[in-house]
Design an enzyme around this catalytic site. Structure first.
Site, mmCIF file in Angstrom:
data_model
loop_
_atom_site.group_PDB
_atom_site.id
_atom_site.type_symbol
_atom_site.label_atom_id
_atom_site.label_comp_id
_atom_site.label_asym_id
_atom_site.label_seq_id
_atom_site.Cartn_x
_atom_site.Cartn_y
_atom_site.Cartn_z
ATOM 1 N N ARG A 93 0.840 -1.205 0.000
ATOM 2 C CA ARG A 93 0.000 0.000 0.000
ATOM 3 C C ARG A 93 0.873 1.252 0.000
ATOM 4 N NH1 ARG A 93 -4.987 1.863 4.053
ATOM 5 N NH2 ARG A 93 -5.122 3.980 3.226
ATOM 6 N N ASN A 147 -10.701 -4.522 -1.111
ATOM 7 C CA ASN A 147 -10.528 -3.429 -2.067
ATOM 8 C C ASN A 147 -9.492 -3.771 -3.135
ATOM 9 O OD1 ASN A 147 -12.257 -1.202 -1.623
ATOM 10 N ND2 ASN A 147 -11.212 -0.749 0.290
ATOM 11 N N CYS A 169 -19.274 -2.111 -0.138
ATOM 12 C CA CYS A 169 -18.401 -1.062 0.384
ATOM 13 C C CYS A 169 -19.190 -0.269 1.417
ATOM 14 C CB CYS A 169 -17.939 -0.149 -0.753
ATOM 15 S SG CYS A 169 -16.951 1.269 -0.214
ATOM 16 N N ASP A 170 -18.529 0.143 2.484
ATOM 17 C CA ASP A 170 -19.241 0.855 3.540
ATOM 18 C C ASP A 170 -19.134 2.375 3.430
ATOM 19 O OD1 ASP A 170 -16.599 1.170 4.201
ATOM 20 O OD2 ASP A 170 -16.852 0.807 6.329
ATOM 21 N N HIS A 200 -16.754 3.742 -5.054
ATOM 22 C CA HIS A 200 -15.961 4.950 -4.782
ATOM 23 C C HIS A 200 -16.137 5.999 -5.876
ATOM 24 C CE1 HIS A 200 -12.939 2.939 -1.769
ATOM 25 N NE2 HIS A 200 -14.192 2.912 -1.369
ATOM 26 N N TYR A 264 -14.904 10.115 -2.539
ATOM 27 C CA TYR A 264 -13.748 9.690 -3.336
ATOM 28 C C TYR A 264 -13.656 10.416 -4.672
ATOM 29 C CZ TYR A 264 -12.296 5.897 -0.244
ATOM 30 O OH TYR A 264 -11.822 5.177 0.820
ATOM 31 N N ARG A 284 -1.434 8.229 3.721
ATOM 32 C CA ARG A 284 -2.520 7.637 4.497
ATOM 33 C C ARG A 284 -2.100 6.328 5.187
ATOM 34 N NH1 ARG A 284 -6.482 7.736 7.860
ATOM 35 N NH2 ARG A 284 -7.859 5.943 7.664
#
Length: 441
Positions: A93, A147, A169-170, A200, A264, A284
């Site tokens: 990531r 994801n 997706c939340d 998103h 997003y 992030r």
């Protein structure tokens, strides 16, 4: 009442404790007989698993609890697989977030080049888990949170079209909590809504209360001034980067004041702003490691060291509640409405029927029934056509091992300024992902 068996794939995730606690909080309407954690990272899973061995024995000794690296153990005799895997973990990531900015392009885990890179890592892992489930528990449902959900959903549509998988997706649910807060309601379920888009990448078109009163004017007034920051009191994400994201929604909203946007969209519509407000040496992923991971793993280690979970509490967040509510709807035929990522096939009438769109669906024991959203405006349609092409090309590149199609996918992304920059980023990403991506030719 039937008791259900749950497998959580990605047992070493920091979201696992919240998911377990939400299951425990809903035993009256969703009885559980066993919970099994599955991961391929023994060290991370042991941090969670060892703590919850103690937690479950103290608070729910009648429920079987197992954490395992063995697929047969994990996926046999289960009713639901809740998947939340991160292939490559935080190390990869970090590369997703830090390689694109070297070329002036946003680095984000689900959007732009970073999201494409993550997507190509995720496909194989999700398919592997899906195949384990179908081998050992063919009647089970897989609820996938992994994801980037848009690319994963397109891959499962192409590669496992008949599988019992629902991609979710939340993030829209988190936004609905904030909108409920703006109008003095307590829960997202107090709202009736219409929504369309890609994961998103979507827009709310209607928000009403259960009496049919239109709440959009009141919500728009808040969003036009402060974005979603007015509902921040219910926020799951309180890191500085998320506060900035919720506030920036006011500028995304300004482009189309007829709708309420997913946060997003800032990455696609204001990438210059994002770059100006990004410290490429501290992104992030660093916030997550210093915040959420440190807190959750710290609590787990405290339980293990003390040998008791007495006095220890974990946060139960929107991520956990949504996936549990969905499982209940499938198990108990509640016919509740959820936002799901499903094949379009007319749900958005003037859009690619094979696109994986995010729309409201009625969920029951048989699965889901889409609620059609009709025609969408040219602005959103144009953006969605570009983005869905990125996702389809990325999946085709993974299936075919095609360098050319992956270069096209990056070039087509709204976040990338040119084919030249796309190629430079792609070549760096290939080197970084050589242990995870298929070989490209």
């Amino acid at each position: 009442m039937k008791k259900y068996a749950i497998t959580i794939a990605g047992g070493g995730s920091t979201f696992t404790p919240g998911m377990i606690l939400m299951l425990m909080d809903n035993l009256d309407r969703f009885p559980i007989r066993s919970i099994k954690l599955y991961d391929n990272d023994e060290d991370r899973q042991n941090i969670i698993g060892n703590a919850f061995d103690i937690f479950m024995k103290e608070r729910h000794p009648d429920i079987e609890f197992i954490h395992t690296l063995d697929p047969e153990t994990a996926f046999s005799d289960t009713d639901f697989v809740m998947a939340q895997i991160r292939v490559g973990k935080y190390e990869m990531r970090s590369k997703d977030e830090k390689i694109p900015p070297k070329y002036g392009v946003i680095g984000q885990e689900t959007c732009g080049p970073g999201g494409i890179a993550y997507g190509l890592r995720s496909i194989g892992g999700v398919i592997e888990i899906l195949d384990y489930m179908e081998k050992y528990s063919p009647d089970a449902w897989m609820l996938n949170y992994s994801n980037p959900a848009a690319i994963v959903a397109e891959a499962t549509r192409r590669l496992r079209p008949d599988s019992k998988i629902i991609n979710i997706c939340d993030m829209p649910i988190d936004l609905m909590y904030k909108m409920a807060d703006m109008v003095g309601l307590k829960h997202w379920k107090d709202l009736d809504f219409s929504y369309y888009g890609l994961n998103h990448f979507g827009w709310f078109t209607e928000i009403k209360d259960k009496d049919g009163n239109d709440l959009m004017p009141q919500i728009k007034e808040h969003v036009s001034v402060n974005g979603f920051a007015d509902g921040i009191g219910t926020a799951q994400h309180l890191d500085e980067s998320w506060v900035e994201t919720f506030t920036k929604a006011k500028d995304v909203y300004a482009l189309d004041p007829e709708t309420i946007p997913n946060t997003y969209l800032k990455y696609y519509l204001y990438p210059d702003f994002v770059m100006e407000h990004t410290d490429i040496n501290h992104t992030r992923v660093d916030e997550v490691k210093e915040g959420r991971e440190k807190e959750v793993f710290g609590l787990c280690n405290t339980i293990t060291d003390r040998g008791t979970a007495e006095g220890i509490d974990f946060e139960i967040d929107a991520h956990a509640s949504y996936i549990v509510d969905l499982a209940i709807a499938l198990a108990e035929n509640t016919k509740e409405v959820f936002l799901l990522i499903v094949e379009n096939d007319g749900a958005v009438s003037n859009f690619d029927p094979t696109a994986m769109v995010e729309v409201p669906c009625i969920v029951d024991k048989s699965g889901y029934k889409k609620i059609c959203q009709g025609k969408i405006p040219q602005f959103q349609k144009g953006m969605m056509e570009e983005q869905v092409s990125v996702e389809k090309l990325a999946v085709e590149a993974w299936i075919e091992g095609s360098y050319q199609k992956l270069w096209q996918a990056l070039t087509l992304s709204k976040t990338v300024p040119s084919a030249k920059v796309a190629k430079l980023i792609l070549d760096d990403l290939i080197e970084a992902n050589k242990d995870f991506w298929p070989e490209l030719h």
